[in-house]
Design a protein around this motif. Structure first.
Motif, mmCIF file in Angstrom:
data_model
loop_
_atom_site.group_PDB
_atom_site.id
_atom_site.type_symbol
_atom_site.label_atom_id
_atom_site.label_comp_id
_atom_site.label_asym_id
_atom_site.label_seq_id
_atom_site.Cartn_x
_atom_site.Cartn_y
_atom_site.Cartn_z
ATOM 1 N N GLN A 37 0.774 -1.404 -0.041
ATOM 2 C CA GLN A 37 -0.051 0.110 -0.039
ATOM 3 C C GLN A 37 0.615 1.171 -0.258
ATOM 4 O OE1 GLN A 37 -3.285 0.374 -0.492
ATOM 5 N NE2 GLN A 37 -3.193 2.438 -0.674
ATOM 6 N N MET A 38 1.979 1.178 0.648
ATOM 7 C CA MET A 38 2.814 2.318 0.841
ATOM 8 C C MET A 38 3.427 2.452 -0.651
ATOM 9 S SD MET A 38 5.032 2.087 4.348
ATOM 10 C CE MET A 38 4.185 2.779 6.028
ATOM 11 N N MET A 39 3.569 1.642 -1.283
ATOM 12 C CA MET A 39 4.280 1.867 -2.694
ATOM 13 C C MET A 39 3.093 2.454 -3.534
ATOM 14 S SD MET A 39 7.517 0.813 -3.195
ATOM 15 C CE MET A 39 7.588 0.722 -5.026
ATOM 16 N N THR A 40 1.907 2.194 -3.328
ATOM 17 C CA THR A 40 0.914 2.744 -4.104
ATOM 18 C C THR A 40 0.936 4.185 -3.803
ATOM 19 O OG1 THR A 40 -0.131 0.824 -4.410
ATOM 20 C CG2 THR A 40 -1.528 2.941 -4.734
ATOM 21 N N ASP A 41 0.901 4.608 -2.412
ATOM 22 C CA ASP A 41 0.683 5.808 -2.078
ATOM 23 C C ASP A 41 1.838 6.665 -2.334
ATOM 24 O OD1 ASP A 41 -1.805 5.245 -0.835
ATOM 25 O OD2 ASP A 41 -0.818 4.815 0.973
ATOM 26 N N LEU A 42 2.826 5.999 -2.531
ATOM 27 C CA LEU A 42 4.371 6.891 -3.000
ATOM 28 C C LEU A 42 4.177 7.236 -4.240
ATOM 29 C CD1 LEU A 42 7.262 4.930 -1.123
ATOM 30 C CD2 LEU A 42 6.518 7.220 -0.712
ATOM 31 N N LYS A 43 3.501 6.460 -5.263
ATOM 32 C CA LYS A 43 3.160 7.038 -6.347
ATOM 33 C C LYS A 43 2.312 8.091 -6.777
ATOM 34 C CE LYS A 43 4.361 2.560 -8.751
ATOM 35 N NZ LYS A 43 3.774 1.441 -9.444
ATOM 36 N N LYS A 44 1.265 7.995 -5.706
ATOM 37 C CA LYS A 44 0.393 9.281 -5.489
ATOM 38 C C LYS A 44 1.187 10.713 -5.165
ATOM 39 C CE LYS A 44 -3.544 6.293 -4.486
ATOM 40 N NZ LYS A 44 -4.772 6.189 -3.426
ATOM 41 N N GLU A 45 2.133 10.231 -4.325
ATOM 42 C CA GLU A 45 2.893 11.566 -3.842
ATOM 43 C C GLU A 45 4.041 12.072 -4.977
ATOM 44 O OE1 GLU A 45 2.522 13.361 -1.261
ATOM 45 O OE2 GLU A 45 1.237 12.114 -0.068
ATOM 46 N N HIS A 46 3.975 11.330 -6.152
ATOM 47 C CA HIS A 46 4.751 11.418 -7.100
ATOM 48 C C HIS A 46 6.255 11.177 -6.913
ATOM 49 C CE1 HIS A 46 1.733 13.773 -9.095
ATOM 50 N NE2 HIS A 46 1.432 14.550 -8.074
ATOM 51 N N VAL A 47 6.192 9.870 -6.051
ATOM 52 C CA VAL A 47 7.741 9.249 -5.914
ATOM 53 C C VAL A 47 7.687 7.887 -6.497
ATOM 54 C CG1 VAL A 47 9.335 8.410 -4.055
ATOM 55 C CG2 VAL A 47 7.701 10.256 -3.397
ATOM 56 N N ASP A 48 8.650 7.831 -7.398
ATOM 57 C CA ASP A 48 8.763 6.445 -8.399
ATOM 58 C C ASP A 48 10.282 6.552 -9.046
ATOM 59 O OD1 ASP A 48 7.987 4.247 -9.606
ATOM 60 O OD2 ASP A 48 6.116 5.173 -10.848
ATOM 61 N N ILE A 49 10.465 5.349 -9.443
ATOM 62 C CA ILE A 49 11.787 5.215 -10.087
ATOM 63 C C ILE A 49 11.952 6.303 -11.143
ATOM 64 C CG2 ILE A 49 13.224 3.995 -11.327
ATOM 65 C CD1 ILE A 49 12.631 2.735 -8.544
ATOM 66 N N LEU A 50 12.988 7.067 -11.297
ATOM 67 C CA LEU A 50 13.382 7.967 -12.215
ATOM 68 C C LEU A 50 12.849 9.128 -11.906
ATOM 69 C CD1 LEU A 50 14.149 6.228 -15.588
ATOM 70 C CD2 LEU A 50 15.745 6.662 -13.964
ATOM 71 N N SER A 51 11.972 9.551 -10.941
ATOM 72 C CA SER A 51 11.167 10.742 -10.534
ATOM 73 C C SER A 51 12.223 11.750 -9.778
ATOM 74 C CB SER A 51 10.122 10.490 -9.801
ATOM 75 O OG SER A 51 10.460 9.867 -8.353
ATOM 76 N N PRO A 52 12.299 12.918 -9.904
ATOM 77 C CA PRO A 52 13.320 13.697 -9.073
ATOM 78 C C PRO A 52 13.270 13.445 -7.794
ATOM 79 C CG PRO A 52 11.742 15.052 -10.721
ATOM 80 C CD PRO A 52 11.155 13.649 -10.500
ATOM 81 N N LEU A 53 14.384 13.696 -7.152
ATOM 82 C CA LEU A 53 14.642 13.525 -5.493
ATOM 83 C C LEU A 53 13.814 14.633 -4.996
ATOM 84 C CD1 LEU A 53 18.530 12.813 -5.195
ATOM 85 C CD2 LEU A 53 16.564 11.026 -5.032
ATOM 86 N N LYS A 54 13.376 14.346 -4.001
ATOM 87 C CA LYS A 54 12.647 15.341 -3.217
ATOM 88 C C LYS A 54 13.380 16.508 -2.103
ATOM 89 C CE LYS A 54 9.412 13.274 -5.270
ATOM 90 N NZ LYS A 54 8.797 13.726 -6.479
ATOM 91 N N SER A 55 13.026 17.551 -2.211
ATOM 92 C CA SER A 55 13.608 18.481 -1.078
ATOM 93 C C SER A 55 13.308 18.196 0.141
ATOM 94 C CB SER A 55 13.042 19.997 -1.161
ATOM 95 O OG SER A 55 11.928 19.914 -0.984
ATOM 96 N N TYR A 56 13.930 18.815 1.235
ATOM 97 C CA TYR A 56 13.785 18.405 2.548
ATOM 98 C C TYR A 56 12.349 18.878 3.243
ATOM 99 C CZ TYR A 56 14.457 18.485 7.664
ATOM 100 O OH TYR A 56 14.345 18.329 9.054
#
Length: 292
Positions: A92-111
């Motif tokens: 479920q966390m993997m699914t929710d991360l994609k909703k937060e635009h966190v995926d392979i080759l997505s930009p690293l997130k700011s602090y």
């Protein structure tokens, strides 16, 4: 002449009627203006490696690819790791991360963005997760959590508390029940300490839960022995003392430790020690049980 032209000659040596030396690359053409014959041997230093790479196409391609990979790893997510023990929650966390635009080759997130995602996940998984943390190490995005422990409702216990050994009362920590002793009372094994019965002013009897601890000073004598094989007496003493201490109750606190005697025979050495311990002497008895 070289001084007039300000040419830097380094490591000047004479070998077989020939002078060898190093000069900076930018002064080579100045040196050629002299009428003296000059023979080029080799280039050294950083320029040598630049020239070497420039002559090899594959090396240039490798350097370009390396630089590109370093830049990519500095800006993009290449792996997502969820550290936890619940497979369904991980999925479920993997699914929710994609909703937060966190995926392979997505930009690293700011602090700031990491804190925002962490806050959202704490809200989503508050009933399943005790602890959660979100962070990035290099190009890897991490989610780490621990499972929430289910609180077990404690059942009421109506059994009286009795003394499991003789002792002098030092203090008590009773949440529920009628305390039958007071500080500095000397009690014997089996004496009633905390009772489950209350009698109201109207002479009505009520049974209440009993919960608590009663701490008392207890007086104990221990001894230990080893074979007499002519060891050092100091080592034998500490060996016996540690052996005795290992016999003490794990929840007891040593108040006083007095060595009574250390005896020696042809076959063994014996140490006797008297202890005053502070320990919880309360033990549960049968429901509605009277004084022993």
């Amino acid at each position: 002449m070289t001084k007039n032209k300000k040419i830097k000659l380094l490591h000047l040596r004479l070998k077989d009627d020939m002078y060898t030396f190093y000069i900076p690359t930018y002064q080579r053409y100045t040196l050629r203006a002299f009428e003296q014959p000059v023979h080029y041997i080799k280039t050294i230093g950083l320029l040598k490696y630049v020239l070497f790479l420039s002559r090899q196409y594959l090396n240039i391609l490798g350097v370009v690819c390396f630089m590109a990979s370093v830049i990519a790893c500095s800006y993009f997510v290449f792996d997502i790791q969820i550290i936890g023990t619940m497979p369904q929650v991980n999925k479920q966390m993997m699914t929710d991360l994609k909703k937060e635009h966190v995926d392979i080759l997505s930009p690293l997130k700011s602090y700031e963005r990491l804190n925002e995602i962490l806050s959202n996940f704490k809200t989503i998984y508050k009933d399943k997760v005790e602890y959660i943390n979100i962070y990035q190490v290099g190009s890897v995005f991490h989610v780490e959590y621990t499972k929430r422990k289910q609180d077990k409702k404690e059942k009421d216990d109506y059994q009286n508390l009795y003394a499991k050994k003789d002792g002098m009362i030092e203090s008590f920590d009773v949440d529920s029940g009628l305390i039958k002793i007071k500080k500095n009372d000397y009690v014997k094994k089996g004496d009633l300490l905390v009772e489950n019965t209350l009698i109201s002013t109207q002479n009505e009897t009520k049974i209440i839960p009993v919960k608590g601890h009663v701490y008392a000073y207890t007086f104990n004598q221990y001894e230990a022995s080893v074979k007499n094989v002519n060891q050092d007496q100091g080592e034998v003493f500490y060996q016996l003392l540690l052996s005795i201490r290992a016999k003490l109750p794990t929840d007891a606190v040593i108040d006083k430790e007095n060595v009574l005697q250390m005896t020696k025979t042809r076959s063994k050495i014996t140490l006797k020690v008297h202890y005053t311990l502070l320990e919880d002497i309360a033990i549960k008895g049968e429901e509605n049980e009277g004084n022993h």
